[in-house]
Each structure stands twice: as structure tokens, then as C-alpha cells.
Design a protein around this motif. Structure first.
Motif, short mmCIF file in Angstrom:
data_model
loop_
_atom_site.label_atom_id
_atom_site.label_comp_id
_atom_site.label_asym_id
_atom_site.label_seq_id
_atom_site.Cartn_x
_atom_site.Cartn_y
_atom_site.Cartn_z
N ALA A 86 0.83 -1.21 0.00
CA ALA A 86 0.00 0.00 0.00
C ALA A 86 0.86 1.25 0.00
CB ALA A 86 -0.94 -0.01 1.20
N ALA A 87 1.98 1.23 0.74
CA ALA A 87 2.88 2.38 0.76
C ALA A 87 3.52 2.59 -0.61
CB ALA A 87 3.95 2.19 1.84
N ILE A 88 3.95 1.52 -1.23
CA ILE A 88 4.53 1.63 -2.58
C ILE A 88 3.48 2.18 -3.54
CG2 ILE A 88 5.42 0.31 -4.56
CD1 ILE A 88 6.69 -1.62 -2.46
N ASN A 89 2.29 1.64 -3.48
CA ASN A 89 1.22 2.07 -4.38
C ASN A 89 0.85 3.53 -4.15
OD1 ASN A 89 -0.24 0.71 -6.52
ND2 ASN A 89 -2.08 1.24 -5.39
N LEU A 121 -2.44 -9.25 -7.29
CA LEU A 121 -1.60 -8.11 -7.68
C LEU A 121 -1.45 -8.00 -9.20
CD1 LEU A 121 1.18 -8.37 -4.96
CD2 LEU A 121 -0.64 -6.67 -5.12
N GLY A 122 -2.18 -8.81 -9.91
CA GLY A 122 -2.10 -8.76 -11.37
C GLY A 122 -2.96 -7.66 -11.95
N ALA A 123 -3.42 -7.90 -13.14
CA ALA A 123 -4.22 -6.90 -13.86
C ALA A 123 -5.53 -6.62 -13.13
CB ALA A 123 -4.51 -7.40 -15.27
N ILE A 124 -6.01 -5.39 -13.30
CA ILE A 124 -7.29 -4.98 -12.76
C ILE A 124 -8.33 -5.20 -13.85
CG2 ILE A 124 -8.65 -3.02 -11.92
CD1 ILE A 124 -5.99 -1.88 -10.84
N GLY A 125 -9.45 -5.80 -13.50
CA GLY A 125 -10.49 -6.07 -14.48
C GLY A 125 -11.76 -6.50 -13.79
N ASN A 126 -12.58 -7.25 -14.53
CA ASN A 126 -13.85 -7.68 -13.97
C ASN A 126 -14.43 -8.83 -14.79
OD1 ASN A 126 -15.99 -7.71 -12.19
ND2 ASN A 126 -16.35 -5.52 -12.32
N ARG A 142 1.22 1.05 -13.73
CA ARG A 142 1.29 1.22 -12.28
C ARG A 142 1.37 -0.12 -11.57
NH1 ARG A 142 -2.68 1.06 -8.89
NH2 ARG A 142 -4.25 1.64 -10.38
N ARG A 143 0.60 -1.10 -12.02
CA ARG A 143 0.66 -2.43 -11.41
C ARG A 143 2.05 -3.04 -11.57
NH1 ARG A 143 -3.48 -3.46 -7.93
NH2 ARG A 143 -3.68 -5.62 -8.49
#
Length: 164
Positions: A86-89, A121-126, A142-143
Motif C-alpha cells: 500500500a505504501a509503494i502504491n 496483484l495482477g491486472a485490474i479487471g472484472n 502502475r501495477r
């Protein structure tokens, strides 16, 4: 047996049986999917399923199969790793929220072996595992930077206070 407060779900998925529509079924079967946040909760569901009986002496219930994956436990070490992620992000200009999923991954096994483990921690999607499944392209860089930061931090190649 589902208890959403504890993150436990029991889903009877596929159900099958019988031979013809107009004949009383001589057999039936179902597939049950159980998801749980802690191993003891999964064991409690398994015990409850094993204890199922029929009121009809001519009906028998047979349970086969077993729990295939341990839970992805939130250990203190994993919580610390999440705080680091979270700190890195945050240093990359984006908030990071902790969520829970009923699914399982190989991370369940590494966590059960005592290795601090983050999943998702991979791709964001749905719409995973459906024809509408998709990922968002804009967060990919960013990921990748987040994963790079975690790898460099835990590989010991930079001081943990350096977020660059």
C-alpha cells in the motif's frame, strides 16, 4: 451452511440424476463448492456435510471429495506485506484497498507453508471466467511498478524506506 459474516459460502452447483423424466430417480448427485476464510471454517463445513443423513431409511447419502486448498490466511507477516504494498502504491499516486475473494490460487499453498503471501496483484479487471472478462489497460504500468517495488524491497536490493 453459508455464513457471509465469516466469509464462508457453500454452493450446490451441478445437480444430476435419474434416467427418464417420468421415472422416480434411483440416484442423484450434486457438486458442492465451499469457500472459506479460515481453515477451521472449511473443516466445520466438511464435518457438517459428512454428518448429513436422510430421514428415509431407503435413502443413503455418500460424500466424496475433500478440501483441495487451504485458506489464504491473513497472518501478521502478510498484513505487514500488504502495508508495504500500500505504501509503494501510494507513492505511485493510487490508493490500494484490501479485499477478499472466495476464489483460490497457488498463493493459498504458499501461505499455508508459512510464506507471507499477497494475491490479486495482477491486472485490474472484472467479470472473471466469463465471456465478458476484461482487464483495464490504463493501470497496467502502475501495477508493474508496484510489483517491481515489492520485488526489489523483498529481494533486499534497496532500503525499505526508498519508494522510488
Amino acid at each position: 451452511m453459508t455464513d457471509l459474516d465469516t466469509g464462508t459460502t457453500v454452493n450446490v452447483g451441478r445437480v444430476r440424476g435419474g434416467t427418464e423424466p417420468n421415472v422416480v430417480a434411483g440416484h442423484a448427485a450434486c457438486d458442492i463448492d465451499v469457500r472459506f476464510a479460515e481453515d477451521a471454517l472449511g473443516q466445520a463445513v466438511e464435518d457438517a456435510l459428512k454428518a448429513l443423513t436422510s430421514d428415509d431409511p431407503e435413502v443413503t447419502i455418500t460424500l466424496s471429495g475433500e478440501i483441495e486448498k487451504p485458506s489464504l490466511a491473513r497472518t501478521p507477516e502478510t498484513r505487514a506485506m500488504f502495508a508495504r504494498a500500500a505504501a509503494i502504491n501510494a507513492g505511485l499516486g493510487a490508493p490500494m484497498a484490501e479485499t477478499r475473494s472466495g476464489g483460490g490460487s497457488d498463493g493459498n499453498f504458499t501461505c499455508a507453508a508459512g510464506v507471507p503471501t499477497l494475491d490479486g496483484l495482477g491486472a485490474i479487471g472484472n467479470n472473471w471466467h466469463s465471456p465478458q472478462e476484461h482487464i483495464l489497460v490504463s493501470p497496467l504500468a502502475r501495477r508493474m511498478a508496484l510489483l517491481r517495488g515489492l520485488i526489489l524491497t523483498y529481494a533486499g536490493t534497496r532500503p525499505t524506506g526508498d519508494l522510488s
